[in-house]
Motif scaffolding. Structure first.
Motif, mmCIF file in Angstrom:
data_model
loop_
_atom_site.group_PDB
_atom_site.id
_atom_site.type_symbol
_atom_site.label_atom_id
_atom_site.label_comp_id
_atom_site.label_asym_id
_atom_site.label_seq_id
_atom_site.Cartn_x
_atom_site.Cartn_y
_atom_site.Cartn_z
ATOM 1 N N PHE A 1 -24.936 -31.088 39.686
ATOM 2 C CA PHE A 1 -25.468 -31.636 40.936
ATOM 3 C C PHE A 1 -26.828 -31.038 41.253
ATOM 4 C CE2 PHE A 1 -20.767 -31.468 41.640
ATOM 5 C CZ PHE A 1 -20.539 -32.841 41.623
ATOM 6 N N SER A 2 -27.620 -31.803 41.983
ATOM 7 C CA SER A 2 -28.880 -31.271 42.499
ATOM 8 C C SER A 2 -28.584 -30.413 43.722
ATOM 9 C CB SER A 2 -29.815 -32.420 42.891
ATOM 10 O OG SER A 2 -29.289 -33.114 44.023
ATOM 11 N N PRO A 3 -29.498 -29.530 44.123
ATOM 12 C CA PRO A 3 -29.261 -28.684 45.294
ATOM 13 C C PRO A 3 -28.903 -29.466 46.546
ATOM 14 C CG PRO A 3 -31.163 -27.884 44.079
ATOM 15 C CD PRO A 3 -30.769 -29.191 43.441
ATOM 16 N N ASP A 4 -29.517 -30.629 46.720
ATOM 17 C CA ASP A 4 -29.242 -31.432 47.914
ATOM 18 C C ASP A 4 -27.837 -32.009 47.912
ATOM 19 O OD1 ASP A 4 -31.727 -30.971 48.992
ATOM 20 O OD2 ASP A 4 -32.615 -32.795 48.164
ATOM 21 N N THR A 5 -27.351 -32.398 46.738
ATOM 22 C CA THR A 5 -26.045 -33.058 46.678
ATOM 23 C C THR A 5 -24.875 -32.083 46.607
ATOM 24 O OG1 THR A 5 -26.199 -33.251 44.262
ATOM 25 C CG2 THR A 5 -27.016 -35.096 45.587
ATOM 26 N N ARG A 6 -25.161 -30.789 46.521
ATOM 27 C CA ARG A 6 -24.070 -29.814 46.440
ATOM 28 C C ARG A 6 -24.009 -28.906 47.666
ATOM 29 N NH1 ARG A 6 -25.398 -24.889 42.395
ATOM 30 N NH2 ARG A 6 -24.026 -23.903 43.908
ATOM 31 N N LYS A 7 -24.680 -29.329 48.743
ATOM 32 C CA LYS A 7 -24.756 -28.475 49.932
ATOM 33 C C LYS A 7 -23.389 -28.179 50.530
ATOM 34 C CE LYS A 7 -29.468 -29.646 51.371
ATOM 35 N NZ LYS A 7 -30.321 -30.302 52.412
ATOM 36 N N GLU A 8 -22.453 -29.122 50.429
ATOM 37 C CA GLU A 8 -21.146 -28.926 51.041
ATOM 38 C C GLU A 8 -20.079 -28.496 50.027
ATOM 39 O OE1 GLU A 8 -20.151 -31.644 54.481
ATOM 40 O OE2 GLU A 8 -21.610 -32.892 53.421
ATOM 41 N N ILE A 9 -20.536 -27.994 48.885
ATOM 42 C CA ILE A 9 -19.616 -27.464 47.887
ATOM 43 C C ILE A 9 -19.679 -25.941 47.939
ATOM 44 C CG2 ILE A 9 -18.957 -27.391 45.463
ATOM 45 C CD1 ILE A 9 -20.297 -30.040 45.045
ATOM 46 N N SER A 10 -18.550 -25.311 48.213
ATOM 47 C CA SER A 10 -18.475 -23.862 48.316
ATOM 48 C C SER A 10 -17.875 -23.268 47.048
ATOM 49 C CB SER A 10 -17.608 -23.450 49.514
ATOM 50 O OG SER A 10 -18.083 -24.025 50.709
ATOM 51 N N VAL A 11 -18.248 -22.036 46.763
ATOM 52 C CA VAL A 11 -17.719 -21.328 45.601
ATOM 53 C C VAL A 11 -17.185 -19.974 46.045
ATOM 54 C CG1 VAL A 11 -18.269 -20.284 43.369
ATOM 55 C CG2 VAL A 11 -19.315 -22.467 44.012
#
Length: 296
Positions: free
Chosen positions: A167-177
């Motif tokens: 994912f690009s940084p914009d599309t992974r904003k709501e993905i937590s690790v």
């Protein structure tokens, strides 16, 4: 002349694909055979050339070859290009063409799980693991409309590298690790479904990492693994102990295989026939049909 299809992997003798794929081909009167090919990792390039010479029409790809085959085919579809893994290969005029039906197989299996078992809205799944199969799962979830996701893995670096490649940084904003250790200490937070992509062999007796985790907010447990004997995996035993809906990876296996069948033959896969072949072998019933719900 009989057409030849198959599955490559290492090992591959355990694969159930020949069972239900052959049943599907025979039910439609196709003069075809589907067989397993056990290919060591260091022989994968030679194997693909040999299968082309032998006139193989298409084949499935299982562990550990999905990423390697992705770099060896002449062309790829959109999904396999993004995910970086191929699990279905078909013969074209200019060489092998790679597709990924793991994404669609997971989508259909997870939709069925939501519709027939959870029967409640799910908005924030947590995926355990960051191996190759997680790439397909994460892509499938995002394509299905899930924006909020959490990955829990032993190595944070591996999980972040996976996200960076997908994912690009914009599309992974709501993905937590988070790390598995953090999860065992802090719990699952607002996550409302658990999807296990960790190896079943990693937890032969019990899924000990969930022993201390408050899973009261989890609405269902979905495991990509399955046991051929039909018993629940160690991960699913946790869900059953909490009286939550559970689902293993058998339906996903069949769904991805059905999509592969349709790519090769251009015909609708006889899912009921494929499911019946599995039922006779494993003593487990899988029903098909009905409209799948939209993801929340």
């Amino acid at each position: 002349m009989k057409k030849l299809y198959g599955v490559i992997g290492y090992p591959v003798s355990h694969s159930l694909s020949p069972l239900f794929q052959q049943a599907a081909m025979e039910s439609l009167g196709l003069d075809a055979a589907y067989v397993p090919f056990e290919i060591p990792p260091d022989q994968i390039g030679i194997a693909l050339k040999s299968m082309e010479i032998l006139g193989v029409e298409g084949f499935n790809v299982t562990i550990p070859h999905k990423e390697a085959v992705s770099g060896l085919v002449a062309g790829k579809d959109r999904i396999s290009t993004i995910v970086g893994a191929v699990n279905t290969v078909s013969r074209k005029a200019d060489g092998w063409f790679g597709s990924n039906t793991d994404v669609g197989g997971f989508q259909e299996a997870f939709r069925h799980f939501l519709q027939s078992k959870i029967k409640k809205d799910v908005s924030h799944p947590m995926v355990l693991g960051a191996g190759g199969s997680v790439r397909s799962v994460l892509f499938a979830l995002r394509e299905s409309g899930f924006r909020r996701l959490t990955i829990a893995n032993r190595s944070l670096d591996r999980a972040h590298r996976l996200l960076d490649s997908l994912f690009s940084p914009d599309t992974r904003k709501e993905i937590s690790v988070i790390s598995l250790e953090e999860m065992s200490n802090q719990g699952v937070g607002e996550c409302d479904a658990l999807i296990n992509a960790l190896s079943r062999e990693a937890f032969p007796d019990r899924f000990a990492l969930l022993d201390r985790v408050d899973c009261s907010g989890i609405k269902g447990f979905f495991d990509l693994s399955y046991r051929p004997d039909g018993l629940p995996t160690s991960f699913l035993k946790v869900g059953l102990s909490l009286k939550r809906p559970v689902e293993d990876g058998l339906r996903m296996l069949l769904e991805q295989g059905a999509l592969s069948f349709e790519i090769w033959t251009g015909q609708s896969a006889p899912r009921d026939v494929m499911a019946e072949a599995l039922r006779k072998k494993l003593g487990r019933s899988l029903s098909f049909g009905g409209e799948m719900p939209k993801m929340v």
